[in-house]
Each structure stands twice: as structure tokens, then as C-alpha cells.
Design a protein around this motif. Structure first.
Motif, PDB file in Angstrom:
ATOM      1  N   HIS A   1      59.825  81.215  94.954  1.00 20.23           N
ATOM      2  CA  HIS A   1      60.135  79.793  95.158  1.00 20.23           C
ATOM      3  C   HIS A   1      59.391  79.201  96.352  1.00 20.23           C
ATOM      4  O   HIS A   1      59.340  77.974  96.509  1.00 20.23           O
ATOM      5  CB  HIS A   1      61.644  79.614  95.375  1.00 20.23           C
ATOM      6  CG  HIS A   1      62.426  79.600  94.102  1.00 20.23           C
ATOM      7  ND1 HIS A   1      62.716  78.454  93.422  1.00 20.23           N
ATOM      8  CD2 HIS A   1      62.961  80.614  93.378  1.00 20.23           C
ATOM      9  CE1 HIS A   1      63.406  78.741  92.334  1.00 20.23           C
ATOM     10  NE2 HIS A   1      63.567  80.050  92.278  1.00 20.23           N
TER      11      HIS A   1
ATOM     12  N   GLN B   1      66.466  80.918 100.602  1.00 20.35           N
ATOM     13  CA  GLN B   1      67.656  80.529  99.854  1.00 20.35           C
ATOM     14  C   GLN B   1      68.394  79.379 100.535  1.00 20.35           C
ATOM     15  O   GLN B   1      68.523  79.340 101.759  1.00 20.35           O
ATOM     16  CB  GLN B   1      68.622  81.720  99.724  1.00 20.35           C
ATOM     17  CG  GLN B   1      69.903  81.386  98.989  1.00 20.35           C
ATOM     18  CD  GLN B   1      70.880  82.531  98.929  1.00 20.35           C
ATOM     19  OE1 GLN B   1      71.903  82.429  98.272  1.00 20.35           O
ATOM     20  NE2 GLN B   1      70.608  83.634  99.603  1.00 20.35           N
TER      21      GLN B   1
ATOM     22  N   SER C   1      68.683  78.252  90.605  1.00 24.37           N
ATOM     23  CA  SER C   1      67.670  77.379  91.206  1.00 24.37           C
ATOM     24  C   SER C   1      67.712  76.017  90.534  1.00 24.37           C
ATOM     25  O   SER C   1      67.978  75.906  89.343  1.00 24.37           O
ATOM     26  CB  SER C   1      66.284  77.989  91.035  1.00 24.37           C
ATOM     27  OG  SER C   1      65.306  77.057  91.396  1.00 24.37           O
TER      28      SER C   1
ATOM     29  N   LEU D   1      66.537  81.506  87.885  1.00 20.97           N
ATOM     30  CA  LEU D   1      65.303  81.277  88.622  1.00 20.97           C
ATOM     31  C   LEU D   1      64.489  80.179  87.942  1.00 20.97           C
ATOM     32  O   LEU D   1      63.810  80.421  86.963  1.00 20.97           O
ATOM     33  CB  LEU D   1      64.473  82.572  88.656  1.00 20.97           C
ATOM     34  CG  LEU D   1      65.174  83.781  89.287  1.00 20.97           C
ATOM     35  CD1 LEU D   1      64.319  85.004  89.086  1.00 20.97           C
ATOM     36  CD2 LEU D   1      65.430  83.533  90.737  1.00 20.97           C
TER      37      LEU D   1
ATOM     38  N   TRP E   1      67.586  76.888  95.763  1.00 22.93           N
ATOM     39  CA  TRP E   1      68.205  77.926  94.932  1.00 22.93           C
ATOM     40  C   TRP E   1      69.281  78.628  95.742  1.00 22.93           C
ATOM     41  O   TRP E   1      69.269  78.605  96.961  1.00 22.93           O
ATOM     42  CB  TRP E   1      67.155  78.924  94.422  1.00 22.93           C
ATOM     43  CG  TRP E   1      66.382  79.623  95.508  1.00 22.93           C
ATOM     44  CD1 TRP E   1      65.326  79.133  96.196  1.00 22.93           C
ATOM     45  CD2 TRP E   1      66.635  80.934  96.011  1.00 22.93           C
ATOM     46  NE1 TRP E   1      64.878  80.062  97.113  1.00 22.93           N
ATOM     47  CE2 TRP E   1      65.669  81.187  97.020  1.00 22.93           C
ATOM     48  CE3 TRP E   1      67.555  81.929  95.713  1.00 22.93           C
ATOM     49  CZ2 TRP E   1      65.619  82.379  97.731  1.00 22.93           C
ATOM     50  CZ3 TRP E   1      67.497  83.124  96.415  1.00 22.93           C
ATOM     51  CH2 TRP E   1      66.541  83.337  97.415  1.00 22.93           C
TER      52      TRP E   1
END
Length: 275
Positions: A37, A41, A176, A12, A184
Motif C-alpha cells: 500500500h 496501517q 483497505s 487488500l 487500511w
């Protein structure tokens, strides 16, 4: 192989920036990563290279993250752990806790990651895992970054299997490329077989089996004892009936003998009177 294990490696970058000394999580949860984030994804084209097998109590095995096209991918944060089960842990953490076995994430993290300091990694804080109901075999069963990493793929971590056979293991990863709003990816899982075969039933399962066997043995013993007691009672009853019959026969014989004796005496008396 029934019983199986998941090794989950979560990288991460957003965590690395917001939490430069380690991830604040002990499980992979896609929705939480996405929130951190601030984007859903995506795909970085990452895959895993794994050994075919591990030996319980044996040497450490390598787990490698790499790019499918061979190009290097930089990343900054990592969270890794090994859990029982054949399903990628991020799929389980996406389920409500009451949705079935291991829903909400597999609770046990097993084995030990090694050579942490040289890779700017550390054991995850025990309180973080305890708060998420995770049980670690030891401190280094779950690891994270100790500072923002300057790592790039291919990236290899070494995992020492637990002494007790755990069956198959499944490796899970997410990486990520940077801080907030950077791509990521949760990497598709791969499996590692145990040289000892499938894991044996343990804990409550073994206890239940042992209890059932004991109960069956007790039931069988009870049935045999009851049958023996029944046979003994039947034999005793038959013996009593035979004794009673013998007594009745003896009494009848005595009665007949007495009757014959009385008849003979009466006949003799009558004959004497006639003379």
C-alpha cells in the motif's frame, strides 16, 4: 480453553488492483501489506461481530465485518483463513520463524468457507499456500477475491467448522479502502468458543503421551518382573541353605550314633575281658 483457532480475514485493495483475480498471499503480514500500500496501517473504525460458539462438524457460522459507527466502508480485496491458536495471526507473522511456537504464522488452516461465487470470492491457489508452508484442510480453507470487489460493510462470510473439535477460534481481519496509498486496517481479533470444549491433544503430542504411557507400563512391568525374580532367587537360596543345614544335622546325628555304637562295643568288649 487451551487450544484455540484464528480465522484471519485480510482485505487488500492494493492487491485487488495489482492482483485483480486474487491476493498473492496465504498469511497476514503487516509489513508486506504496508509495502504493497506504500503507507503504514491506519484505522477505518472496523470491528467484527461473531457468534458465541460453533459446533465441530456442525453448520456454518457467520463472520461479519462492520463499521463501529454504523457507516458503510467500501473495499475491494479479501483473503480469509482459519488457523489454530489464540493469537491474532498478524502478530505471529511479525515474528522470526525461529522465535517460538507458531512464529511466522500458524501453519494449519482449517474449516471451509462457503457461498464463495455469490460474493465474488474463490479458494486460494494451493501453490501460494504451499509456498508459505501453509496446510489447508481443504481448498476453501483459505479464500480470496476472484475479481476486484464492490463490497461494503457490513460484510458477512460463512465459515463451516472442521469435523474434528479445534477448541476456540480467533477471527482476524484487515481491510483497505482502495488501491495504493489508501487507508487500511487490521481489525482487532475476536474469539468463538467450541461447544465441544477445548481441543484434545493430537498428532505428535498424543503420540508422545501414548509412547510415554507405554514406556511407563513397560518399566512397571520390568520392575515387577525383576522383583519377582529376586524373590524367587531369595527363596531358592533359602531353600538351599535349609537343605544344607538339614544335611549337616543328619551327618552330625549319624556321626554321634556311630560314636555311641563304637563306645558301646568297646565297653562290652572290656567287660567280657574282665570276666
Amino acid at each position: 480453553m487451551q487450544l484455540i483457532q484464528s480465522i484471519s480475514l485480510l482485505t487488500l485493495a492494493a492487491t485487488a488492483w495489482a492482483f485483480p483475480q486474487g491476493a498473492p498471499r496465504c498469511k497476514i503480514t503487516e509489513s508486506i501489506i504496508a509495502a504493497g500500500h506504500k503507507i503504514p496501517q491506519g484505522s477505518l473504525g472496523l470491528v467484527m461481530t461473531l457468534p458465541a460458539s460453533y459446533t465441530p462438524g456442525g453448520p456454518a457460522v457467520p463472520i461479519t465485518v462492520k463499521s463501529a459507527n454504523g457507516k458503510a466502508v467500501n473495499f475491494q480485496g479479501v483473503l480469509a483463513y482459519v488457523t489454530p491458536g489464540n493469537v491474532q495471526d498478524s502478530q505471529l507473522t511479525a515474528l522470526p520463524a525461529n522465535a517460538g511456537t507458531n512464529a511466522g504464522g500458524v501453519p494449519q488452516h482449517v474449516g471451509t468457507f462457503t457461498n464463495l461465487g455469490a460474493q465474488q470470492l474463490r479458494a486460494q491457489t494451493a501453490a501460494v499456500c504451499t509456498a508459505q508452508n501453509v496446510q489447508n484442510d481443504n481448498a476453501a480453507s483459505t479464500i480470496t477475491h476472484s475479481q476486484p470487489l464492490t463490497a461494503k460493510t457490513p460484510f458477512t462470510v460463512m465459515w463451516t467448522p472442521p469435523a474434528t473439535n479445534a477448541g476456540v477460534v480467533t477471527v482476524n481481519m484487515v481491510i483497505s479502502s482502495g488501491a495504493s496509498k489508501t487507508p487500511w486496517q487490521i481489525i482487532p481479533s475476536g474469539q468463538i468458543q467450541s461447544t465441544a470444549g477445548a481441543a484434545q491433544a493430537g498428532g505428535a503430542g498424543a503420540g508422545a503421551a501414548k509412547k510415554a504411557a507405554k514406556k511407563a507400563k513397560k518399566a512397571a512391568g520390568g520392575a515387577a518382573k525383576k522383583a519377582a525374580a529376586g524373590a524367587a532367587n531369595a527363596a531358592k537360596k533359602a531353600a538351599g541353605a535349609a537343605k544344607k543345614a538339614a544335611g549337616a544335622a543328619k551327618a552330625a546325628a549319624a556321626k554321634a550314633a556311630n560314636a555311641a555304637k563304637a563306645a558301646a562295643a568297646k565297653a562290652a568288649k572290656k567287660a567280657k575281658k574282665a570276666n
